[in-house]
Design an enzyme around this catalytic site. Structure first.
Site, PDB file in Angstrom:
ATOM      1  CB  CYS A  23      -0.923   0.030   1.215  1.00  0.00           C
ATOM      2  SG  CYS A  23      -1.974   1.492   1.224  1.00  0.00           S
ATOM      3  CB  CYS A  38      -4.863  -0.259   2.429  1.00  0.00           C
ATOM      4  SG  CYS A  38      -5.358   1.445   2.189  1.00  0.00           S
TER       5      CYS A  38
END
Lengths: 199, 85
Positions: A107, A112
């Site tokens: 990410c 994330c």
């Protein structure tokens, strides 16, 4: 506080820490255990044994072709079938590793991460070097992490976001035909589901 | 490789887990756990050999945390088997 080898500073250790350390020292001294074996078990259980939710999803996909098809078509729904979901668990996309393709997840903007299936993200996943280098030089990063992807296999890096959180479906290791689903799940590591390890 | 000792997922003697992963709230807990497993493996024993001691420790102090009971059980186990005094 203890260092890698469990040597505490007596002035700082609590009674329970001293007790455990004393027992360890005694048993090591008498030859009933080896310090390095203790270290190995601590390492395994603290780091290697992976999040079982994700491992169960992978194992189910390995044994059930229909489930695998559903998983690849709609990750969130299929993962939800096994009872896993919740915050950060939406928009799941499962990436299948094949003989031709090795998938890895990063990410770049933040960190994330599919918490419901993979638990807490490891520190290295959240680190700036991993996030920036993975998209630019993935093979090098993977090699440094002990993951050697053969030259003929394509490496695809996927950038997780709020709209798509990726989970890698590793290839089923050879020689596992007679393992039960539970035994298969025990083989699946967090690193393999992020795509920085091959099983 | 995990070794031969099968750590349970459920039951009063099962270590605390989150999403299948063991939860250690302090390094000494991981150390005690690693010590137990290394000891069982070295002695050729299984979790069931340790379970009785763990169960007894939990019964004696039902309010105490899992790993506090675990440390008590490890002491008792070591003494009972003549490994410690």
């Amino acid at each position: 506080m203890s260092d890698e080898h469990g040597h505490h500073h007596p002035a700082e250790a609590s009674p329970i820490e001293r007790r455990v350390q004393a027992l360890e020292d005694l048993l090591v001294e008498r030859g009933y255990v080896r310090r390095e074996d203790i270290d190995t078990f601590v390492q395994i259980y603290e780091h290697d044994i992976g999040p079982m939710n994700g491992a169960r999803v992978v194992a189910r996909a390995w044994v059930d072709a229909d489930y695998k098809a559903r998983l690849l078509a709609d990750g969130t729904a299929a993962i939800g079938e096994l009872g896993f979901g919740g915050p950060e668990g939406g928009f799941m996309v499962v990436l299948e590793n094949t003989d031709e393709v090795h998938n890895a997840v990063v990410c770049t903007l933040c960190s994330c991460y599919p918490w419901p299936v993979l638990g807490l993200p490891p520190d290295w996943y959240k680190s700036a070097p991993y996030r920036s280098r993975m998209v630019r030089a993935p093979r090098g990063v993977l090699r440094e992490m002990g993951c050697d992807v053969p030259d003929e296999v394509e490496v695809r890096v996927w950038d997780s976001s709020a709209e798509a959180r990726y989970l890698v479906l590793p290839q089923r290791p050879a020689g596992t035909d007679d393992l039960s689903e539970d035994e298969l799940a025990a083989l699946v590591t967090r690193d393999a589901m992020i795509g920085v390890a091959r099983l | 490789m995990i070794g031969t000792v099968r750590v349970p997922f459920e039951g009063p003697d099962a270590p605390p887990r989150s999403n299948g992963e063991l939860v250690f709230e302090a390094p000494w807990q991981g150390r005690a756990f690693g010590l137990c497993l290394a000891l069982l493996e070295h002695e050729g024993l299984g979790w069931e050999d340790f379970r009785l001691y763990l169960g007894a420790a939990i019964e004696r102090q039902p309010e105490a945390s899992y790993y506090l009971c675990f440390a008590d059980a490890l002491d008792a186990f070591s003494v009972a088997r003549g490994l410690a005094d």
